[in-house]
Structure formats: C-alpha cells, structure tokens
Design a protein around this motif. Structure first.
Motif, PDB file in Angstrom:
ATOM      1  N   LEU A 171       0.520  -5.278  42.481  1.00 19.47           N
ATOM      2  CA  LEU A 171      -0.479  -6.324  42.714  1.00 19.47           C
ATOM      3  C   LEU A 171      -1.252  -6.599  41.429  1.00 19.47           C
ATOM      4  CD1 LEU A 171      -2.068  -5.648  46.198  1.00 19.47           C
ATOM      5  CD2 LEU A 171      -0.803  -7.641  45.446  1.00 19.47           C
ATOM      6  N   LEU A 172      -1.593  -5.519  40.714  1.00 14.87           N
ATOM      7  CA  LEU A 172      -2.305  -5.666  39.440  1.00 14.87           C
ATOM      8  C   LEU A 172      -1.503  -6.524  38.475  1.00 14.87           C
ATOM      9  CD1 LEU A 172      -3.831  -2.240  38.389  1.00 14.87           C
ATOM     10  CD2 LEU A 172      -5.004  -4.334  39.020  1.00 14.87           C
ATOM     11  N   ALA A 173      -0.169  -6.312  38.494  1.00 12.50           N
ATOM     12  CA  ALA A 173       0.686  -7.053  37.573  1.00 12.50           C
ATOM     13  C   ALA A 173       0.665  -8.538  37.902  1.00 12.50           C
ATOM     14  CB  ALA A 173       2.109  -6.522  37.622  1.00 12.50           C
ATOM     15  N   GLY A 174       0.309  -8.890  39.138  1.00 15.95           N
ATOM     16  CA  GLY A 174       0.358 -10.289  39.536  1.00 15.95           C
ATOM     17  C   GLY A 174      -0.939 -11.041  39.301  1.00 15.95           C
ATOM     18  N   ILE A 175      -1.975 -10.372  38.820  1.00  8.82           N
ATOM     19  CA  ILE A 175      -3.251 -11.056  38.580  1.00  8.82           C
ATOM     20  C   ILE A 175      -3.084 -12.017  37.405  1.00  8.82           C
ATOM     21  CG2 ILE A 175      -5.642 -10.727  37.840  1.00  8.82           C
ATOM     22  CD1 ILE A 175      -5.672  -8.107  39.270  1.00  8.82           C
ATOM     23  N   PRO A 176      -3.508 -13.271  37.572  1.00  8.00           N
ATOM     24  CA  PRO A 176      -3.349 -14.233  36.475  1.00  8.00           C
ATOM     25  C   PRO A 176      -4.082 -13.762  35.225  1.00  8.00           C
ATOM     26  CG  PRO A 176      -4.176 -15.296  38.460  1.00  8.00           C
ATOM     27  CD  PRO A 176      -4.184 -13.851  38.730  1.00  8.00           C
ATOM     28  N   SER A 177      -3.492 -14.068  34.063  1.00 10.48           N
ATOM     29  CA  SER A 177      -4.052 -13.491  32.846  1.00 10.48           C
ATOM     30  C   SER A 177      -5.407 -14.089  32.491  1.00 10.48           C
ATOM     31  CB  SER A 177      -3.074 -13.644  31.694  1.00 10.48           C
ATOM     32  OG  SER A 177      -2.664 -14.963  31.598  1.00 10.48           O
ATOM     33  N   VAL A 178      -5.705 -15.290  33.010  1.00 12.58           N
ATOM     34  CA  VAL A 178      -7.012 -15.860  32.683  1.00 12.58           C
ATOM     35  C   VAL A 178      -8.122 -15.010  33.300  1.00 12.58           C
ATOM     36  CG1 VAL A 178      -7.039 -17.459  34.632  1.00 12.58           C
ATOM     37  CG2 VAL A 178      -8.383 -17.973  32.613  1.00 12.58           C
ATOM     38  N   VAL A 179      -7.811 -14.373  34.435  1.00 16.15           N
ATOM     39  CA  VAL A 179      -8.804 -13.487  35.057  1.00 16.15           C
ATOM     40  C   VAL A 179      -9.097 -12.310  34.135  1.00 16.15           C
ATOM     41  CG1 VAL A 179      -9.253 -11.976  37.021  1.00 16.15           C
ATOM     42  CG2 VAL A 179      -8.135 -14.173  37.369  1.00 16.15           C
ATOM     43  N   TYR A 180      -8.021 -11.738  33.578  1.00 18.59           N
ATOM     44  CA  TYR A 180      -8.223 -10.659  32.613  1.00 18.59           C
ATOM     45  C   TYR A 180      -9.030 -11.154  31.424  1.00 18.59           C
ATOM     46  CZ  TYR A 180      -4.902  -7.478  34.847  1.00 18.59           C
ATOM     47  OH  TYR A 180      -4.285  -6.641  35.710  1.00 18.59           O
ATOM     48  N   GLY A 181      -8.738 -12.368  30.985  1.00 18.30           N
ATOM     49  CA  GLY A 181      -9.439 -12.929  29.838  1.00 18.30           C
ATOM     50  C   GLY A 181     -10.930 -13.062  30.094  1.00 18.30           C
ATOM     51  N   LEU A 182     -11.282 -13.544  31.293  1.00 21.35           N
ATOM     52  CA  LEU A 182     -12.693 -13.711  31.610  1.00 21.35           C
ATOM     53  C   LEU A 182     -13.386 -12.358  31.717  1.00 21.35           C
ATOM     54  CD1 LEU A 182     -12.447 -16.682  34.107  1.00 21.35           C
ATOM     55  CD2 LEU A 182     -13.287 -16.704  31.773  1.00 21.35           C
ATOM     56  N   LEU A 183     -12.684 -11.380  32.325  1.00 19.17           N
ATOM     57  CA  LEU A 183     -13.247 -10.029  32.366  1.00 19.17           C
ATOM     58  C   LEU A 183     -13.448  -9.513  30.942  1.00 19.17           C
ATOM     59  CD1 LEU A 183     -11.251  -8.412  35.287  1.00 19.17           C
ATOM     60  CD2 LEU A 183     -13.654  -9.037  35.249  1.00 19.17           C
ATOM     61  N   GLY A 184     -12.493  -9.853  30.073  1.00 22.94           N
ATOM     62  CA  GLY A 184     -12.588  -9.439  28.675  1.00 22.94           C
ATOM     63  C   GLY A 184     -13.828 -10.017  28.018  1.00 22.94           C
ATOM     64  N   ILE A 185     -14.089 -11.319  28.265  1.00 23.00           N
ATOM     65  CA  ILE A 185     -15.285 -11.961  27.702  1.00 23.00           C
ATOM     66  C   ILE A 185     -16.546 -11.316  28.265  1.00 23.00           C
ATOM     67  CG2 ILE A 185     -16.666 -14.036  27.972  1.00 23.00           C
ATOM     68  CD1 ILE A 185     -14.777 -15.632  26.789  1.00 23.00           C
ATOM     69  N   LEU A 186     -16.523 -11.032  29.571  1.00 22.61           N
ATOM     70  CA  LEU A 186     -17.731 -10.526  30.225  1.00 22.61           C
ATOM     71  C   LEU A 186     -18.069  -9.102  29.801  1.00 22.61           C
ATOM     72  CD1 LEU A 186     -17.534 -11.872  33.871  1.00 22.61           C
ATOM     73  CD2 LEU A 186     -19.244 -12.377  32.141  1.00 22.61           C
ATOM     74  N   PHE A 187     -17.040  -8.235  29.767  1.00 28.87           N
ATOM     75  CA  PHE A 187     -17.339  -6.816  29.562  1.00 28.87           C
ATOM     76  C   PHE A 187     -16.759  -6.236  28.278  1.00 28.87           C
ATOM     77  CE2 PHE A 187     -17.069  -7.530  34.180  1.00 28.87           C
ATOM     78  CZ  PHE A 187     -18.399  -7.346  34.474  1.00 28.87           C
ATOM     79  N   LEU A 188     -15.456  -6.500  28.064  1.00 27.77           N
ATOM     80  CA  LEU A 188     -14.768  -5.790  26.988  1.00 27.77           C
ATOM     81  C   LEU A 188     -15.316  -6.138  25.604  1.00 27.77           C
ATOM     82  CD1 LEU A 188     -12.489  -3.779  26.633  1.00 27.77           C
ATOM     83  CD2 LEU A 188     -10.937  -5.680  26.297  1.00 27.77           C
ATOM     84  N   ARG A 189     -15.589  -7.442  25.377  1.00 27.00           N
ATOM     85  CA  ARG A 189     -16.108  -7.851  24.069  1.00 27.00           C
ATOM     86  C   ARG A 189     -17.363  -7.076  23.716  1.00 27.00           C
ATOM     87  NH1 ARG A 189     -18.693 -12.164  23.567  1.00 27.00           N
ATOM     88  NH2 ARG A 189     -18.530 -12.367  21.334  1.00 27.00           N
ATOM     89  N   ASP A 190     -18.316  -7.059  24.672  1.00 24.00           N
ATOM     90  CA  ASP A 190     -19.589  -6.389  24.399  1.00 24.00           C
ATOM     91  C   ASP A 190     -19.382  -4.890  24.223  1.00 24.00           C
ATOM     92  OD1 ASP A 190     -20.690  -8.824  24.609  1.00 24.00           O
ATOM     93  OD2 ASP A 190     -21.436  -8.564  26.655  1.00 24.00           O
ATOM     94  N   TRP A 191     -18.473  -4.323  25.005  1.00 22.64           N
ATOM     95  CA  TRP A 191     -18.213  -2.887  24.911  1.00 22.64           C
ATOM     96  C   TRP A 191     -17.638  -2.537  23.538  1.00 22.64           C
ATOM     97  CZ3 TRP A 191     -13.696   0.169  24.641  1.00 22.64           C
ATOM     98  CH2 TRP A 191     -13.908   1.536  24.874  1.00 22.64           C
ATOM     99  N   VAL A 192     -16.663  -3.319  23.095  1.00 19.31           N
ATOM    100  CA  VAL A 192     -16.069  -3.064  21.776  1.00 19.31           C
ATOM    101  C   VAL A 192     -17.102  -3.277  20.678  1.00 19.31           C
ATOM    102  CG1 VAL A 192     -14.331  -3.870  20.121  1.00 19.31           C
ATOM    103  CG2 VAL A 192     -13.732  -3.601  22.509  1.00 19.31           C
ATOM    104  N   TYR A 193     -17.930  -4.316  20.866  1.00 21.40           N
ATOM    105  CA  TYR A 193     -18.975  -4.623  19.880  1.00 21.40           C
ATOM    106  C   TYR A 193     -19.908  -3.425  19.711  1.00 21.40           C
ATOM    107  CZ  TYR A 193     -22.448  -7.627  17.545  1.00 21.40           C
ATOM    108  OH  TYR A 193     -23.308  -8.202  16.652  1.00 21.40           O
ATOM    109  N   ARG A 194     -20.307  -2.824  20.836  1.00 17.59           N
ATOM    110  CA  ARG A 194     -21.191  -1.644  20.770  1.00 17.59           C
ATOM    111  C   ARG A 194     -20.446  -0.455  20.195  1.00 17.59           C
ATOM    112  NH1 ARG A 194     -23.168  -3.390  25.719  1.00 17.59           N
ATOM    113  NH2 ARG A 194     -21.817  -1.975  26.848  1.00 17.59           N
ATOM    114  N   LEU A 195     -19.181  -0.302  20.626  1.00 19.21           N
ATOM    115  CA  LEU A 195     -18.372   0.830  20.169  1.00 19.21           C
ATOM    116  C   LEU A 195     -18.213   0.814  18.651  1.00 19.21           C
ATOM    117  CD1 LEU A 195     -16.403   3.082  21.475  1.00 19.21           C
ATOM    118  CD2 LEU A 195     -14.598   1.484  20.845  1.00 19.21           C
TER     119      LEU A 195
END
Lengths: 311, 286
Positions: free
Chosen positions: A122-146
C-alpha cells in the motif's frame, strides 16, 4: 458409423477453430503495440533532440554549465544530481529494506508476514506528490536543523531529496527482496538447520547467496524508480543549476541545492523552450538521457531476475 | 476452445472499437490554465459558475503564465491566465492565434524576506542593492545593513510572471537579465513556505501573498530616499515600481462559455473576487 466418432472425418468447426489462435494473435498484437509505442517514443525523442546532438555534440553530456539564454547546454551537473540522489536513497533504503525482508520472509509467522506485505505494498502505491508535500512540510526543516552545524543555505539539498526518495523506494526493495527470499526452497533451510546451523547462519550462508540475483534485481528496479522520480524530488531538491562539485567525492554538495534530470524536466523551462528549436532539443535530450538511464537499469534488473528464476 | 475463441473475438472487437471510435461526445468543457497569481480569483469564479450556471470548467496552473499562453496557442485550453503581456515572441510562435488580452486587475511583485532578516533591520532596499544581490555581488545581509548571515536567494523560475516583472524592473527587459545560479522556486505557496522556513532568505513573490506574519515585503527605496511599500495606494498610483497587469487571454474575442466566464470576471462580483485575493480591481486603478 454413428458410434465411431473417431473414424469420422473431422468436424469442420472443430478443425477450423484451433487454426486461428485468437489468444496468441491478440497477445502478439498487444506486444507489437507496446513495442511500437516504445520505439516511436525513442524515435520521437531522438529526432526532436537531434539539433542539440548536432550543435552541442558531446559537450551536451560533458558540459557543466546550462544557461539557456546563452545557448549553453551542459547536463553533467544534472546527471550528477540524479546519481547522488539515487545513491543516497539506495544507501538508506537497501540495508533497511533487505533487513526488513529477512524479518518478514524468515522470522515472521505467515499471517503476520502477509499483513506486513499488504501494508508495505500500500505504501508503494501512495502518489509521489504526497511524499513530496510531506517532504516540504517536515523533511526539509528536519534536514535544515540537522545540518545547521555546517550552516547550510537552506533545507533544499541533494541529501533531502535522497532521503525522501529512499523512503519512497523502501517498499519496492522490501517486497521484491521478500519475494526473492521466499523463492529459496524450504527444504534447504531445513537441511541447513539439520546440519546444526543457527537461524542467522542459515540466512547468511544458505538463503541470501541463493536469493542474491533476486535481491540485486530488486535494488536495480528501485534504482530505476529513484532516477525517474520527478515531483517529490522537484519539491525538495532546490532546482539549482550548474552545481558541479569541485571534488567529485566531497560530501559538500549533499548540503547544497542541486538539480536532477527529472526535476529539470518538471520545471517551467519546458514552456519557454517551446519554439526555440535548440532549447527544445536540449530539453527533450534530457528526456532521452533519462529514458536511456532508466531503460538500461531496468533491462539489467530483468537479467538478474531471469538468473534468479533459473537458479 | 469455444470459450477462448469467443473471448478472443470479444477482446479483438473491443480493441478495434477502441481504436476506431472517437471518445464519447462529452459536453464542452471550458479549460483554463496559466499563472498561479491569476488563478486565485479565476478558480473561485469557476466554482461559482459551476454551481450557478452548470458550466463545466477546469482550472489548472501548469507552467505559470508561459504555460497558459503556450497551451492557449496550442489550442489545449480556451482561456490562458497570464500576469504579463503576451510578448511578441509568443505571438510569433503561434502566428495563427489571435491572442486577445482582457485586463481583470493589477498585482505587485514584492521582495519578501524571512523574519530574521526583517527583524535585523533590513526593511527596504534600493534598486542598485537589489541588482547587486541578484548578480551575486552582495552575498551577506550585513553588506546591506542587516545581520551577519549568508543570503539565501530563492529565484522565481524564469517563465513565471513574477520573475518577468522583477527582471523587467531591474534590467528594462527580461531578456537582458544576466544568467544567475540560484535555487529556483515555482508557485506562490512554495515560495512563501520556503522563505518563511529558511534563515536569511529572500525571494520575489506576488505582494498579496506577503502576509507580514511569516514573510515580510521589503520597501523599495527611491532616489529621494523614501521607502515605497507595495500597498494598494502605491500600486494604483504606480509609485511602487514592480507592478503588473493580470490578464485572461483568449484566441480572438471571447465567445460562448469563455465569454460568460470573462463577463463574470469583469462584473462587480468578479471584481470583488479580484480584491478579495489582495489584488487591485479595475475601478481601484482609475
């Protein structure tokens, strides 16, 4: 006569039907259509990108500068970006994916394994834009702090994109590796255990070596997906052109923005390019390069998959 | 055997039908594409007309203004949204298309900065400073009177109306803009989000999106030393230099559904939508 059907001349209808193998005709037709589609795709890209191969030549893949207004088209930094993002993704996803697959295939009871597999697919079927938005919301800031001890300019880095793609290809690695491991006959595991090997010894010296081609195929398919990933990368990679590193193996570029072949294709430059034959050719050339890279890797993975089946 | 043969025939027949028959005759859909800036009032107008007049409308923002113009040129959409004039180059690209602009309002491009920059005292820049910043000759905020931090310039991607207005203001013509190397941003949400979450960040953004809470619009310091902010009054009387018209573009005079739609945008209700999204309506410009 009536009771001896075998001696009768064959029924006209029975004789005619097998002569027209509809199923085979249909499947050949479909295969032909797919092949035709692929060929015309390559032909179209090749033909439309012809001006750039003619005018820019080999510098198109060795040049490190891309300034479309000056008609300078060098794609090496984008190829580099695609490779770095994919390598980061594989470094993260392969150990975790293979480890988790060993767990699902060798340790978990069948029912639980099925549940995990369904969840992962099911995870494999999630559209990649969803991952992208999650990336903008959380991952960018996390990497920035890291990365803050190294004072990065922003959270849009090749590393961010690599981590995001790593998460995206994890299900592919996991589920295909799991299939490869399950393909090793249970008899061999029993024999290994009978010889006194522990569970982990059995996995390391009996199951993994036999499932090896299948695992390589899984990794290559995941690599193909990560090279072609557009929208998720587009949102977090920074889309900065001409980021050719001073030292190829330095980790510095990981902390900087970059550009991949796919993220370049996703930008609005494609709209500007339309109407300028050389610029348009350069953009389509990117598509051809990407097609070539992903195609080669997918073809390689199928070679390994076939080996796996023969093993 | 019978069954397989029959199945084969059915599949072949279906394939043939699919190849031969054109798509089902659907009701005409009014397709709109273009600038994310113009999109805001247009998308809301589309929603109202869908409900009230049962029009079938799709609104998309692929590729910004250039995307809208080229898709209109290609005949893929009936209305293009653009936050810049249709250029001579666009007209030359599509010689058979008669691009007709309808002015629906005005917007300003603001230079927005992140909170730390704003709080350190950088609240306005001169045109010369902006040019140095864009050309990479100023790379630290302390060089323009702010904190000691590297400047993270997020450049709006070329082809976007915002970028065209910005470079037009700096260089007189977007084509004269020097090649630069910055991370690029696309849509307005992306720009605002990235500037708000990055220290030392600056970007070009539609002024209506500069909320003054997460990102802050810089004033432009004129030669007389006044800092002109992108306020409605300053945009209307053109003392703020970076403003731009908002257009919906059609091929020839709008007709049919496109005409109904554009008439609605020009009506008092449509113009209220323009104002609602922070732009100036036509009567405010007089």
């Amino acid at each position: 006569m009536f009771f001896k059907p075998t001696s009768q001349p064959p029924d006209v209808r029975r004789r005619r039907l097998p002569r027209v193998p509809h199923t085979r005709v249909f499947s050949w037709l479909c295969t032909f259509l797919v092949g035709l589609f692929l060929l015309s795709l390559v032909a179209l890209f090749g033909w439309q990108s012809l001006p750039v191969w003619r005018d820019v030549g080999p510098a198109y893949v060795t040049g490190t500068l891309w300034f479309y207004r000056q008609h300078t088209f060098g794609t090496l930094p984008m190829i580099y970006g695609s490779v770095v993002v994919s390598v980061v993704a594989l470094v993260l996803a392969v150990p975790v994916g293979v480890g988790a697959a060993i767990c699902t295939a060798e340790i978990l009871p069948p029912r639980l394994r099925l549940a995990v597999k369904i969840a992962v697919e099911l995870l494999a079927g999630i559209p990649s834009v969803v991952y992208g938005l999650l990336g903008i919301l959380f991952l960018r800031d996390w990497v920035y702090r890291l990365l803050s001890p190294w004072d990065p300019l922003s959270g849009d880095t090749l590393l961010t994109a690599g981590i995001l793609v790593g998460v995206m290809i994890l299900p592919t690695v996991l589920t295909l590796t799991d299939d490869a491991l399950r393909g090793v006959p249970a008899l061999q595991r029993q024999a290994a255990r009978g010889l006194g090997l522990t569970c982990s010894e059995t996995v390391c010296s009996v199951v993994l070596p036999q499932a090896w081609p299948g695992i390589v195929a899984a990794v290559l398919l995941a690599l193909g997906r990560s090279l072609g990933e557009m929208i998720a990368v587009f949102l977090v990679v920074g889309r900065q052109d001409n980021q050719w590193p001073a030292h190829l193996l330095s980790p510095q570029p990981l902390m900087q923005s970059g550009q991949t072949l796919a993220s370049k294709l996703g930008g609005s430059e494609t709209n500007i390019a339309y109407g300028d034959p050389l610029h348009w050719a350069a953009i389509l050339g990117l598509g051809l390069l990407l097609l070539f890279l992903v195609g080669t890797i997918t073809a390689m993975s199928f070679r390994f998959l076939r080996q796996d089946r023969h093993a | 055997m019978h069954f397989r043969a029959a199945l084969g025939r059915v599949l072949l027949g279906a394939l043939g039908a699919w190849l031969v028959l054109p798509g089902g005759a659907a009701a005409a859909i009014l397709k709109i594409n273009g600038s994310t800036t113009v999109n805001l009032p247009v998308a809301e107008a589309a929603e109202i007309l869908r409900a009230e007049q049962k029009l079938q409308i799709t609104v998309d923002t692929q590729g910004g203004s250039s995307g809208g113009i080229s898709m209109l040129g290609d005949g893929q959409v009936e209305i293009g949204m653009s936050s810049k004039h249709v250029g001579a180059a666009d007209r030359a690209k599509f010689p058979r298309v008669k691009f007709q602009e309808t002015h629906i309002g005005e917007d300003a491009v603001a230079l927005i900065v992140s909170r730390d920059v704003w709080n350190s005292g950088v609240t306005n820049l001169t045109q010369a400073q902006v040019r140095e910043l864009y050309e990479g000759r100023v790379t630290n905020w302390k060089q323009v009177g702010g904190l000691d931090r590297r400047i993270a310039f997020f450049n709006k991607e070329p082809g976007r109306g915002t970028w065209e207005v910005f470079t037009h203001w700096l260089y007189g013509d977007s084509k004269k803009a020097p090649p630069v190397n910055f991370p690029e941003v696309g849509g307005n949400e992306e720009t605002r989000n990235k500037v708000a979450s990055t220290r030392g960040a600056i970007s070009q953004l539609s002024a209506s999106w500069a909320d003054g809470k997460t990102v802050f619009a810089l004033g432009i310091k004129t030669e007389s030393g006044d800092a002109v902010l992108p306020t409605a009054a300053n945009i209307a009387n053109h003392t703020y230099p970076m403003s731009r018209p908002l257009f919906v573009v059609t091929n020839g005079d709008p007709a049919g559904e496109a005409k109904i739609f554009i008439d609605f945008l020009l009506s008092s209700r449509g113009q209220a939508l323009v104002r609602k999204h922070g732009y100036l309506s036509l009567d405010q410009l007089k």
